[in-house]
Motif scaffolding. Sequence first.
Motif, mmCIF file in Angstrom:
data_model
loop_
_atom_site.group_PDB
_atom_site.id
_atom_site.type_symbol
_atom_site.label_atom_id
_atom_site.label_comp_id
_atom_site.label_asym_id
_atom_site.label_seq_id
_atom_site.Cartn_x
_atom_site.Cartn_y
_atom_site.Cartn_z
ATOM 1 N N LYS A 276 25.770 37.268 3.883
ATOM 2 C CA LYS A 276 25.924 35.877 3.433
ATOM 3 C C LYS A 276 27.335 35.620 2.915
ATOM 4 O O LYS A 276 27.933 34.573 3.181
ATOM 5 C CB LYS A 276 24.906 35.563 2.332
ATOM 6 N N THR A 283 23.650 31.471 8.992
ATOM 7 C CA THR A 283 22.498 31.755 8.137
ATOM 8 C C THR A 283 22.175 33.238 8.226
ATOM 9 O O THR A 283 21.984 33.774 9.320
ATOM 10 C CB THR A 283 21.271 30.940 8.581
ATOM 11 N N LYS A 285 19.348 35.901 7.094
ATOM 12 C CA LYS A 285 17.978 35.850 6.602
ATOM 13 C C LYS A 285 17.330 37.225 6.661
ATOM 14 O O LYS A 285 17.269 37.852 7.712
ATOM 15 C CB LYS A 285 17.163 34.855 7.436
#
Length: 305
Positions: A276, A283, A285
């Motif tokens: 991140k 994105t 995740k």
Amino acid sequence: MNDGKFVIKVPASSANLGPGFDSIGVALNLYLSLEIEKSEKWECYSTTEELKDLPSDEQHFICQIALQTAAKYGKELHPCKITVESEIPLARGLGSSASAIIAGIELADYVGELGLTKKEKLLLSTEIEGHPDNVGASLYGGLVIGSYEQGEVDVVSISDISFEMVAIIPKESLLTKDSRGVLPIEFSYKNTIRASSIANVLVGALLSNNWGMAGKMMEKDIFHQPYRKPLIPFYDEAANFAKSEGAFGVALSGAGPTVLCFCEKGKGKSLEQSIKSAYPNMTAKLLSIDYTGSSVFKLNNCIVN
């Protein structure tokens, strides 16, 4: 069909894991969810931004799959009102179409009272998708290794395996048909043997928890990743970064453009935070394996299949 609302829940999936091209898939803890009740006509609604512009009647893809499935068994489905929500991004290599296919088949099976077995659902979905990796994972859960040949599908479903993944999901989509367009039409006998041996070692490494070997085999794939990587400009840099932060392996998720970084259980949160920070425009995740596969239940949480 019984009265009252019911829910269909289908996990996302990632296919290939590098060299397991069109044959290996893993179910992920992102979900497509349908809340369904009887209606006078077919209605489909969604508050998920990506799904808002899809057809709101029986032309919706999930309804079409359900109607086609029921027709195969000589059944007409009672119209339903369906609220569709999804955590699975479209055209990112995370099995959104496969989960929709499974949802449509589950819808037909429940509403039409078809009494389909899992194997029958697998064959129906594989015939539509063309290969069993994504649909098999979404149907069975866990890690799935499958083969589809001459109208017959065989899968091995493995649930006693555990690792975590961090998906790097770019904003740009990549349609599977475009990603397939860069693949070679033919493979030499020599390359086929080499590619097959790499895939075989990947399976053995995963089943024996030899994560370092599994990651090595992911990188050695020659079936598809060398041809698709140029479509994903950030791939090599992101892969090197993820490995420097603890990932044991990196692979395209399906046809891409999502890049999946694999790590041992318990190391995913740290890897997610690092990615991140390094890639704020994408994105990142943290994902884990879904072991349940697709499920159908009434809103009182009573599972019906």
